[in-house]
Design an enzyme around this catalytic site. Structure first.
Site, mmCIF file in Angstrom:
data_model
loop_
_atom_site.group_PDB
_atom_site.id
_atom_site.type_symbol
_atom_site.label_atom_id
_atom_site.label_comp_id
_atom_site.label_asym_id
_atom_site.label_seq_id
_atom_site.Cartn_x
_atom_site.Cartn_y
_atom_site.Cartn_z
ATOM 1 N N TYR A 1 0.701 -4.978 1.072
ATOM 2 C CA TYR A 1 -0.461 -4.931 0.430
ATOM 3 C C TYR A 1 -1.498 -4.844 2.309
ATOM 4 O O TYR A 1 -0.678 -5.807 2.649
ATOM 5 C CB TYR A 1 -1.172 -6.591 0.317
ATOM 6 C CG TYR A 1 -0.971 -7.342 -1.094
ATOM 7 C CD1 TYR A 1 -1.780 -6.919 -1.802
ATOM 8 C CD2 TYR A 1 0.841 -7.622 -1.488
ATOM 9 C CE1 TYR A 1 -1.202 -7.431 -4.006
ATOM 10 C CE2 TYR A 1 0.813 -7.615 -2.712
ATOM 11 C CZ TYR A 1 -0.389 -7.495 -3.663
ATOM 12 O OH TYR A 1 0.200 -7.515 -5.225
ATOM 13 N N GLU A 2 -2.683 -4.634 2.428
ATOM 14 C CA GLU A 2 -3.107 -4.691 3.365
ATOM 15 C C GLU A 2 -3.750 -5.688 3.704
ATOM 16 O O GLU A 2 -3.369 -4.739 5.656
ATOM 17 C CB GLU A 2 -4.546 -3.341 3.352
ATOM 18 C CG GLU A 2 -5.097 -4.222 2.618
ATOM 19 C CD GLU A 2 -6.508 -2.843 1.977
ATOM 20 O OE1 GLU A 2 -6.440 -2.440 2.112
ATOM 21 O OE2 GLU A 2 -7.528 -3.870 1.525
ATOM 22 N N SER A 3 -3.669 -6.599 4.225
ATOM 23 C CA SER A 3 -3.738 -7.802 4.301
ATOM 24 C C SER A 3 -2.398 -8.321 6.095
ATOM 25 O O SER A 3 -2.335 -8.817 6.341
ATOM 26 C CB SER A 3 -3.543 -8.761 3.542
ATOM 27 O OG SER A 3 -2.520 -9.605 3.067
ATOM 28 N N GLY A 4 -1.324 -7.253 5.175
ATOM 29 C CA GLY A 4 0.216 -7.386 5.980
ATOM 30 C C GLY A 4 1.386 -7.806 5.731
ATOM 31 O O GLY A 4 1.986 -8.213 6.548
#
Lengths: 261, 271
Positions: free
Chosen positions: A58-61
């Site tokens: 996920y792009e939140s890391g």
């Protein structure tokens, strides 16, 4: 809910068929960069059915998230708490996405066109004075550029399937074959667009999206009438296998945990 | 060394009219309380920077605090659109809002350049998109080693960065964990920084995956328990998802929003 044997008639919604078809598209995939909404539903369904080892990014890391239910947002705490590693946002884009480490990018779209270009920025052709201001790019432009391939999950409507997007937020095949190579984009681009009516794939010669699979009970006419261009139909058109009882049980457990228990 | 201050004083001393302000947080640790204090103190003409402007930026925009937004994704995460943001862009209400739009990869790299003291960051990004045509701060640069043409973006160097963290010690050293997004880069890129924390403790115990910002790179720390609500603070409280959903109806209508502004924060809309 009672569990129906495979032989009895199972009913499902078109959205459920879409999520199931999208989850099946993740067969053989190691790592998937997941957008929120429909892509997240499908990716989590895949991990709980045929692809238990699928790495969700996920792009939140978060790398390797294994949430119990569907995350509320792309930065849900459950994504971090169940991850193999949590990294910073610059790291997720620079170290993990940019070099092409992720096999599949899983995206949604507000508008998508004949060549699978995606718009999530503005509706209307005047950027400075849009008819509708949409959320914007997020991670999508680089996901679409750098993942090995891209799968798009989007409900069909004449408003969302247009001949040319009002704004190219994320590049599919540009104006046709060869454009990705000319632009120097690393990934091979959208391999499938999965809708509530069927599956569209780029024509090998032109890269134009073509209907290759119809979901059960949907007619070609129905699939074509909600597309804003003259949709071509593959000579090898097939019918999407219907959802299995297991797929539906798991999906309903994810999307409506209270209703299914 | 960081000063330990009240939220009121921190905002009063560090946030000025016309400033470039970055309040970061990637759905986790959103500095809601600090944003509300900026609205209460009536700051104006701010350039708000954020990768993911969400409900707190919708509130700041609706209250008329901002004249420009620099961002990459503006929405109510997991819910839908930001109606105050839309109204400002589409109808100039309550004041016109200039926008500068990027992708996440571009914004993240702009913060990295800012934190690194560099004049630009380089990435493979934006290629073939219409963002290039509308955002002046996206250019190309030729690699001096290979000749490859890459994308360059300038740094973000906010006048003030505001973040929320789990805790700090009495010297003002800050500790946060879970999804920490781009907060470290935002603080290091900024001229001044204000960190609100759930609690100030005598001693910081190490946490796996924790990010530490030493006291000497932080300007001020304010203890604000619950300061990230309705977003979440891992280890302290969960996201109040109902509040995010409820915001959709409040933000959708100018009158409902104006009433909310008055009832919740005790301020009128911009005159």
């Amino acid at each position: 809910m009672t569990t129906a044997p495979e032989t009895t008639e199972v009913t499902w919604t078109s959205d459920e068929m879409m999520s199931v078809a999208a989850s099946r598209a993740l067969g053989g995939v190691t790592a998937c960069f997941v957008g929120i909404g429909l892509p997240s539903t499908a990716a989590n369904l895949a991990r709980r059915t045929h692809a238990p080892d699928l790495v969700l990014v996920y792009e939140s890391g978060t790398l390797g998230s294994k949430p119990d239910g569907l995350p509320l947002s792309i930065g849900d705490g459950a994504l971090a708490q169940t991850a193999d590693a949590v990294v910073s946002v610059p790291e997720i884009f620079n170290y993990w996405l940019q070099p092409g480490r992720i096999d599949v990018g899983f995206l949604g779209a507000a508008q998508i066109d004949r060549y699978a270009n995606i718009n999530t920025t503005v509706i209307g052709t005047d950027y400075a004075d849009p008819k509708v201001r949409l959320p914007g790019a997020g991670g999508a432009p680089e996901i679409a550029a750098s993942c090995g391939e891209v799968i798009v999950v989007v409900r069909q409507s004449a408003r969302s399937f247009v001949d040319r997007v009002d704004f190219v937020t994320s590049v599919g095949y540009g104006r046709g074959k060869g454009d990705r190579e000319r632009l120097g984009l690393c990934g091979r681009g959208p391999s499938r667009v999965i809708t509530d009516k069927g599956i569209l794939e780029p024509d090998p010669d032109t890269c134009e999206l073509t209907l290759t699979s119809l979901h059960p009970g949907v007619t070609v006419r129905e699939a074509r009438e909600s597309i804003g261009w003259d949709l071509r139909v593959s000579r090898d058109l097939v019918t999407t296998p219907p959802p299995t009882g297991e797929e539906l049980t798991v999906l309903r457990g994810l999307t409506d945990p209270k209703g299914s228990k | 060394m960081a000063s330990i201050v009240s939220l009121h004083d921190g905002v009063r001393d560090l946030v000025r009219d016309g400033d470039v302000v970055a309040m970061e947080g990637f759905t986790h640790l959103i500095p809601f309380a600090a944003g509300h204090e900026i609205i209460r103190q009536g700051r104006r003409d701010l350039t708000l920077v954020r990768m993911t402007p969400d409900v707190i930026y919708d509130q700041l925009i609706g209250a008329g605090c901002a004249r420009k937004l620099v961002f990459s994704w503006g929405g109510n995460p997991g819910v839908g659109s930001l109606h105050r943001f839309r109204d400002a862009v589409q109808n100039d209400w309550p004041v016109p809002l200039e926008i500068e739009e990027h992708s996440h990869a571009g914004m993240a790299n702009r913060y990295v350049a800012g934190a690194s003291g560099l004049p630009f960051a380089v990435l493979r990004g934006y290629t073939g998109t219409d963002l290039v045509r509308h955002t002046e701060n996206i250019k190309t640069v030729t690699c001096p080693f290979t000749g490859e043409v890459l994308t360059a973006v300038p740094p973000v160097n906010p006048d003030v960065a505001i973040i929320h963290a789990q805790r700090a010690d009495r010297s003002g050293t800050v500790q946060m964990w879970g999804i920490t997004g781009v907060q470290k880069e935002a603080v290091l890129a900024a001229k001044r920084s204000l960190v609100t924390v759930e609690e100030i403790v005598d001693e910081l115990t190490p946490v796996p995956g924790g990010v530490v910002l030493p006291s000497w790179v932080v300007t001020a720390v304010a203890e604000v328990p619950g300061g990230a609500a309705p977003s979440y603070a891992q280890g302290y409280y969960e996201r109040d998802n109902d509040a995010y959903k409820a915001w959709d109806a409040v933000g959708r209508d100018r009158d409902t929003f104006t009433t909310w502004l008055s009832d919740t924060l005790g301020v009128g809309a911009r005159a």
